[in-house]
Design a protein around this motif. Structure first.
Motif, PDB file in Angstrom:
ATOM      1  N   GLN A   1      50.380  60.005  53.999  1.00  0.00           N
ATOM      2  CA  GLN A   1      49.929  61.395  53.994  1.00  0.00           C
ATOM      3  C   GLN A   1      48.925  61.632  55.110  1.00  0.00           C
ATOM      4  N   VAL A   2      47.957  60.725  55.238  1.00  0.00           N
ATOM      5  CA  VAL A   2      46.942  60.899  56.282  1.00  0.00           C
ATOM      6  C   VAL A   2      47.578  60.783  57.657  1.00  0.00           C
ATOM      7  N   LEU A   3      48.485  59.783  57.833  1.00  0.00           N
ATOM      8  CA  LEU A   3      49.061  59.568  59.167  1.00  0.00           C
ATOM      9  C   LEU A   3      50.015  60.682  59.550  1.00  0.00           C
ATOM     10  N   VAL A   4      50.937  61.049  58.637  1.00  0.00           N
ATOM     11  CA  VAL A   4      51.979  62.006  58.985  1.00  0.00           C
ATOM     12  C   VAL A   4      51.437  63.430  59.000  1.00  0.00           C
ATOM     13  N   TYR A   5      50.763  63.828  57.898  1.00  0.00           N
ATOM     14  CA  TYR A   5      50.328  65.217  57.815  1.00  0.00           C
ATOM     15  C   TYR A   5      49.149  65.486  58.737  1.00  0.00           C
ATOM     16  N   VAL A   6      48.039  64.740  58.522  1.00  0.00           N
ATOM     17  CA  VAL A   6      46.835  65.047  59.293  1.00  0.00           C
ATOM     18  C   VAL A   6      46.998  64.617  60.742  1.00  0.00           C
ATOM     19  N   GLY A   7      47.750  63.543  60.992  1.00  0.00           N
ATOM     20  CA  GLY A   7      47.904  63.076  62.354  1.00  0.00           C
ATOM     21  C   GLY A   7      49.033  63.743  63.107  1.00  0.00           C
ATOM     22  N   GLY A   8      50.089  64.187  62.417  1.00  0.00           N
ATOM     23  CA  GLY A   8      51.226  64.742  63.123  1.00  0.00           C
ATOM     24  C   GLY A   8      51.411  66.228  62.916  1.00  0.00           C
ATOM     25  N   VAL A   9      51.504  66.640  61.653  1.00  0.00           N
ATOM     26  CA  VAL A   9      51.802  68.037  61.340  1.00  0.00           C
ATOM     27  C   VAL A   9      50.652  68.938  61.771  1.00  0.00           C
ATOM     28  N   LEU A  10      49.421  68.476  61.526  1.00  0.00           N
ATOM     29  CA  LEU A  10      48.280  69.327  61.856  1.00  0.00           C
ATOM     30  C   LEU A  10      48.111  69.463  63.364  1.00  0.00           C
ATOM     31  N   VAL A  11      48.480  68.405  64.125  1.00  0.00           N
ATOM     32  CA  VAL A  11      48.423  68.503  65.584  1.00  0.00           C
ATOM     33  C   VAL A  11      49.487  69.478  66.092  1.00  0.00           C
ATOM     34  N   LEU A  12      50.686  69.444  65.476  1.00  0.00           N
ATOM     35  CA  LEU A  12      51.730  70.397  65.877  1.00  0.00           C
ATOM     36  C   LEU A  12      51.305  71.825  65.569  1.00  0.00           C
ATOM     37  N   ILE A  13      50.675  72.045  64.401  1.00  0.00           N
ATOM     38  CA  ILE A  13      50.208  73.385  64.059  1.00  0.00           C
ATOM     39  C   ILE A  13      49.109  73.826  65.022  1.00  0.00           C
ATOM     40  N   THR A  14      48.263  72.867  65.442  1.00  0.00           N
ATOM     41  CA  THR A  14      47.236  73.184  66.428  1.00  0.00           C
ATOM     42  C   THR A  14      47.857  73.614  67.751  1.00  0.00           C
ATOM     43  N   PHE A  15      48.942  72.906  68.166  1.00  0.00           N
ATOM     44  CA  PHE A  15      49.669  73.321  69.376  1.00  0.00           C
ATOM     45  C   PHE A  15      50.162  74.751  69.226  1.00  0.00           C
ATOM     46  N   ALA A  16      50.771  75.053  68.062  1.00  0.00           N
ATOM     47  CA  ALA A  16      51.312  76.398  67.864  1.00  0.00           C
ATOM     48  C   ALA A  16      50.211  77.437  67.891  1.00  0.00           C
ATOM     49  N   VAL A  17      49.073  77.138  67.258  1.00  0.00           N
ATOM     50  CA  VAL A  17      47.968  78.100  67.251  1.00  0.00           C
ATOM     51  C   VAL A  17      47.470  78.355  68.662  1.00  0.00           C
ATOM     52  N   MET A  18      47.303  77.270  69.440  1.00  0.00           N
ATOM     53  CA  MET A  18      46.750  77.440  70.781  1.00  0.00           C
ATOM     54  C   MET A  18      47.751  78.086  71.723  1.00  0.00           C
ATOM     55  N   LEU A  19      49.073  77.840  71.535  1.00  0.00           N
ATOM     56  CA  LEU A  19      50.059  78.419  72.455  1.00  0.00           C
ATOM     57  C   LEU A  19      50.352  79.868  72.136  1.00  0.00           C
ATOM     58  N   THR A  20      50.093  80.317  70.916  1.00  0.00           N
ATOM     59  CA  THR A  20      50.415  81.696  70.559  1.00  0.00           C
ATOM     60  C   THR A  20      49.183  82.561  70.407  1.00  0.00           C
ATOM     61  N   GLN A  21      48.025  82.089  70.892  1.00  0.00           N
ATOM     62  CA  GLN A  21      46.841  82.940  70.832  1.00  0.00           C
ATOM     63  C   GLN A  21      46.947  84.035  71.876  1.00  0.00           C
TER      64      GLN A  21
END
Lengths: 101, 92
Positions: free
Chosen positions: B58-78
């Protein structure tokens, strides 16, 4: 003495309802992704709690499948949201009303 | 005193309050951070349910992978407000 399984089921139900509320009320496409993540986590809490309750590892195995599915879903959703932003300059899901541009 | 019940209540409070924050906060970046808090507290629930491997995943996949992808989406669509300001300056 461990925590009873029904408390975990109640917690999972609450998290699922919060995710469904976010999915139905927000208009930002990024919040859709995050709400779906919350709902998948609620399902995972149920799977792990029942695996602990029954004493075997089947629930944990299915929880790992769900996590892999969630990672792939976020990658596809990121692509869709970026295409949406390129075409409409916005991530509001009520702006696109047609699939032809 | 049942310490596991107390720990469950504390982590359930953290999970539910951060989940409510995810769906109610207006800024998508703040709700992404609150989603990270919710995922980490769910990992704590997994540890209490004797599922240490799933908690680690959970820590590796969600916090390390999914949250980074969501961060990319947030920063690219601001929407960058500097463009609007620049347009106003040009028009003025």
């Amino acid at each position: 003495m461990t925590v009873d399984v029904q408390y975990y089921v109640l917690l999972s139900m609450a998290v699922f309802c919060i995710g469904l509320f976010g999915l139905l009320t927000r208009r930002n496409a990024l919040l859709f992704l995050m709400s779906v993540e919350l709902m998948l986590n609620a399902a995972n809490i149920n799977l792990i709690a029942f695996a602990f309750y029954h004493g075997n590892l089947t629930g944990q195995l299915f929880a790992l499948f769900t996590m892999a599915l969630a990672a792939a879903e976020v990658a596809v959703g990121l692509g869709i949201i970026l295409v949406l932003y390129r075409n409409f300059r916005d991530v509001d899901v009520t702006v696109p009303t047609t699939m032809r541009w | 005193m049942n310490y596991e019940l107390i720990a469950f209540a504390l982590f359930a409070f953290v999970t539910l309050s951060s989940a409510v924050g995810v769906v109610l906060v207006q800024d998508p970046w703040h709700s992404a951070l609150l989603l990270g808090v919710a995922l980490l507290s769910v990992a704590a629930h997994y540890v209490m349910l004797a599922a240490e491997f799933v908690a680690m995943m959970q820590v590796l996949v969600y916090v390390g992978g999914v949250l980074v992808l969501i961060t990319f989406a947030v920063m690219l669509t601001q929407r960058d407000e500097s463009d609007a300001d620049a347009d106003e300056v040009v028009q003025a």
